[in-house]
Enzyme design. Structure first.
Site: not given
Length: 814
Positions: A605, A608, A612, A677, A681
């Site tokens: 999780e 990304v 959250l 980066d 994601k």
């Protein structure tokens, strides 16, 4: 009259013998006591070793004898410090007889079962003599009676069968005339009808006590040992195991047959028909309740009374199409083993009659293979059956309980629990009485299996998680702090016991199978072993703990390449590292497949949105049947922080420096600012939505200059930011002139994805995105106009650690 038996540990030292004497004194205040004792702890093994050495013409047998002699003389001197010459003299005479026997074995090179029985009998004869003389030296009314004068057997040496009619008469006659308060008897030893020294088998001291208890029909037999009763599992392997208050004779026999060493299985037989309870007590903790074995029905909520195992099992498989419908194969197989005196521990046969599986002791496996192949030589030559298949390094694990037959689903729970921890079952056996469900598994999996099953059936559904962390820097420290802080809450409210068993940084790694002390874990790295990625993996696999979770809090590609190896060993992976899920699609898909195949969760999780729930939200949408049509997102907390703080009054270089200092960027800020980066994601989200994309498919509109992108080091990069300040001010000025905010945006639509810096107008959900916050908008068939929005802090050690923690808890709830 009471019958008490004390085991080897109970009489293993002068300190423990004093505890025995204290118990005997207390009991003798109200009753006459019969006390059966084992040999001093470890002496029987030393006698057997000395005999084997002598038989092999190894003069080292004399050293073993000297150790035996020293042990007994030391105990005598400590128990009877004064006026012990007569006792020492008698013990010395007995030990001289032992030495003569060993010398004889050495000279004639013969150690028959008959001689072996005579050899090992010295252990009990010496211990009972010492204890009786100690009691007398303290003016306690006690006498020694040699059990060989009472217990009569056949001549089946090493495991003689009792002649009960004669034995019972001898016991009754002697004790009807005995006047002493305490009678000391050596256990294990007996004599045949011909007057030959015999023994009742290893553990036979329990048997001696049961024979006497049955002959005299006492109210209860007490077995005193070094544990507080029969446990739900072996406490040496299962730390959470606890004593069973009450258990039936049948359950006790099943558990003792399957490796519970507290009770010698034949012990139950003499007292069972007379309904004489057996009480297992702890010599070292006499105040504890112990276990009562009786005919009484089992009590307690769980239908399972205990879990036990037998190690060193070999599995024999006889199979072939020529067996189908042809009677006699089983009979011939069993007879062949019987003729060689090979005991069958477990048997199972396929309903197709195509194969028969038998579990035997590994030491008999080679002989079994030779004799069975010879017995079925004709059928093998005609290819009606295959040569016997022998598998070694196995164990049998068993669930035991009288009430299992009244509860549905026990077998299913047992096998699914083992399966979830990648414990392969080679064979299964369950009798119609349903008192025992047995499974053959690999030796290496025994500890994990025992702990897994004990947790499932005895620990109020508390699930123990064994966590291994690589990368204990800023985020790692926060995760450890959170686990320490929440440990009590998790145990009480969620029934989860999180233990960190291993940690590693780039230089050192530490392990503690019982769980690392999280209050001072940093100090343990001062004495830690050198870190190695493969070494860390090997250690995790070797520990083979249930519910193991590997947590990667690095940005290291080499670590990510080991995920597959963890998953193949049913070790769950929780990854902060994005590299694995954003590498080739083939690699990504392989990890997903391995996770399913080996029932090992793979969660990421934090890849990304830090803490959250972005990936979970997307997965839930897809799983519920919704179709995601597009994704728009600001996915870099570090870039959002940078552009929220950069202005015409604050230069770009200093803003990036601040972001790095506060931990919002990677140690190399180029990873964040180059857009790679964010590209990773959005690639991960596209893949979670079903897209088969590669990183090269993501269009990256970089806002950096050519010099920024080509800088050779982090220091060079910062130098280029200073030189190119005008470029960044121009970007800011354009956005300001258009009443917009600069945001680095990721988009996925129609199977295509792109990332780049955008001017966001007022009123857009991205416009007021503050600090290091992230935001994701999911447009779906169910959310076509007003998107489903996930928004919050998307960077920072605390929130990233909480995201990792959430994944760990999610695994516990699976």
């Amino acid at each position: 009259m009471k019958v008490l038996k004390f085991g080897g540990t109970s009489v293993g030292s002068s300190k423990n013998i004093n505890k025995v004497i204290s118990i005997l004194e207390d009991y003798s205040k109200n009753d006459s006591i019969i006390c059966v004792v084992s040999a001093v702890g470890g002496i029987t093994d030393k006698l057997l070793k000395a005999g084997a050495l002598a038989n092999n013409k190894d003069q080292a047998y004399t050293k073993e004898f000297e150790a035996i002699q020293k042990a007994h003389f030391s105990i005598i001197s400590e128990l009877i410090p004064k006026q012990n010459k007569a006792v020492l003299s008698q013990a010395e005479k007995t030990l001289e007889d032992l030495k003569s026997l060993l010398d004889g074995i050495y000279l004639i090179n013969e150690l028959s079962p008959k001689t072996s029985d005579k050899l090992v009998s010295f252990g009990e004869l010496l211990s009972s003599f010492i204890i009786a003389e100690t009691l007398k030296s303290r003016s306690i009314n006690a006498e020694l009676k040699n059990s060989q004068e009472l217990v009569v057997t056949n001549s089946n040496f090493t495991k003689a069968e009792v002649e009960y009619e004669t034995t019972n008469k001898n016991i009754k006659d002697y004790f009807n005339k005995a006047n002493q308060k305490i009678t000391i008897l050596p256990g294990f030893v007996s004599k045949s009808k011909l007057g030959e020294i015999t023994t009742l088998g290893r553990g036979g001291s329990d048997f001696t006590a049961a024979i006497i208890a049955a002959a005299l029909q006492v109210k209860q037999l007490e077995i005193w040992t070094d544990v507080s009763g029969m446990y739900t599992a072996n406490p040496k392997l299962v730390k959470q195991a606890f004593p069973i208050d009450q258990i039936s004779y049948q359950e006790a026999m099943e558990l003792s047959h399957f490796g519970a060493k507290v009770l010698y299985p034949p012990t139950v037989q003499p007292v069972l028909n007379l309904d004489i309870p057996i009480h297992i007590k702890n010599t070292l903790k006499p105040e504890e309740t112990g276990t009562v074995i009786s005919k009484a029905a089992s009590t307690g909520k769980s239908p399972i009374k205990g879990i036990s195992h037998i190690s060193n099992i070999a599995l024999l498989t006889l199979e072939g199409s020529g067996m189908i419908g042809i009677p006699g194969f089983s009979k011939r197989l069993f007879e062949t083993l019987s003729q060689e005196k090979i005991n069958i521990i477990l048997s199972t046969q396929a309903s197709s009659e195509h194969s028969i599986c038998l579990g035997i002791d590994t030491k008999d496996a080679d002989l079994a293979k030779e004799t069975i192949d010879a017995a079925f030589e004709n059928e093998i030559s005609l290819h009606k059956i295959e040569p016997l298949i022998v598998e070694k390094d196995l164990s049998i694990i068993a669930l035991v309980g009288d009430n299992m037959k009244n509860h549905q689903g026990i077998s299913g729970k047992m096998f699914s629990t083992l399966g979830k921890n990648n414990i392969n079952i080679r064979a299964i056996a369950q009798g119609a009485s349903e008192k025992n469900i047995s499974a053959v598994i690999a030796d290496k999996d025994v500890k994990k299996a025992l702990n897994t099953l004990h947790e499932r059936f005895f620990e109020e559904n508390t699930k123990q998680l064994n966590v291994f962390i690589t990368g204990v820097g800023n985020v790692g420290e926060k995760l450890i702090d959170q686990i320490l802080q929440q440990r009590t809450y998790l145990k009480k409210n969620l029934k989860i016991d999180v233990r960190i068993v291993g940690m590693a940084n780039s230089k050192k790694m530490i392990f503690n199978e019982k769980g690392i002390d999280l209050n001072n874990w940093t100090s343990q790295f001062h004495h830690a072993e050198t870190s190695s990625l493969q070494g860390f993996l090997n250690k995790v696999i070797a520990l083979n703990l249930r519910n193991s979770i590997f947590v990667d809090i690095t940005a290291n590609e080499a670590v990510s390449k080991l995920y597959a190896d963890y998953l193949k060993n049913s070790i769950a992976v929780v990854a902060c590292n994005k590299i694995a899920c954003s590498s080739t699609y083939e690699s990504y898909k392989n990890l997903q497949d391995l996770s399913l195949k080996y029932n090992a969760p793979f969660l990421y999780e934090t890849n990304v949105g830090a803490g959250l729930p972005i990936i979970n939200t997307l997965k839930n949408l897809v799983a519920s049947g919704d179709k995601v049509t597009s994704i728009q997102a600001v996915l870099s907390g570090s870039l959002n922080f940078v552009f929220n703080n950069f202005s015409d009054k604050r230069n770009f270089h200093d803003t990036v420096k601040q972001a790095q200092f506060e931990g919002y960027t990677e140690p190399d800020p180029r990873i964040d600012l180059s857009g790679i980066d964010v590209a990773r994601k959005i690639l991960i989200l596209a893949r979670e939505n079903g897209g088969e994309m590669e990183i090269e498919d993501i269009k990256n509109d970089s806002f950096l200059t050519k010099e920024n992108l080509e800088s050779g080091s982090v220091d060079d990069f910062y130098e280029t930011l200073i030189k190119d300040e005008a470029h960044f001010q121009k970007l800011y000025a354009s956005a300001k002139a258009n009443d917009c905010q600069l945001k680095y945006v990721a988009e996925f639509k129609n199977g295509k994805a792109k990332v780049g810096l955008k001017e966001i107008p007022e009123g857009h959900p991205f416009y007021n995105l503050e600090g290091k916050d992230n935001i994701v908008m999911f447009y779906t068939e169910r959310y076509p106009e007003q998107p489903l929005i996930v928004k919050g802090a998307g960077a920072g050690a605390d929130v990233t650690a909480s995201g990792l923690f959430a994944d760990i808890i999610q695994i516990a709830n699976k």
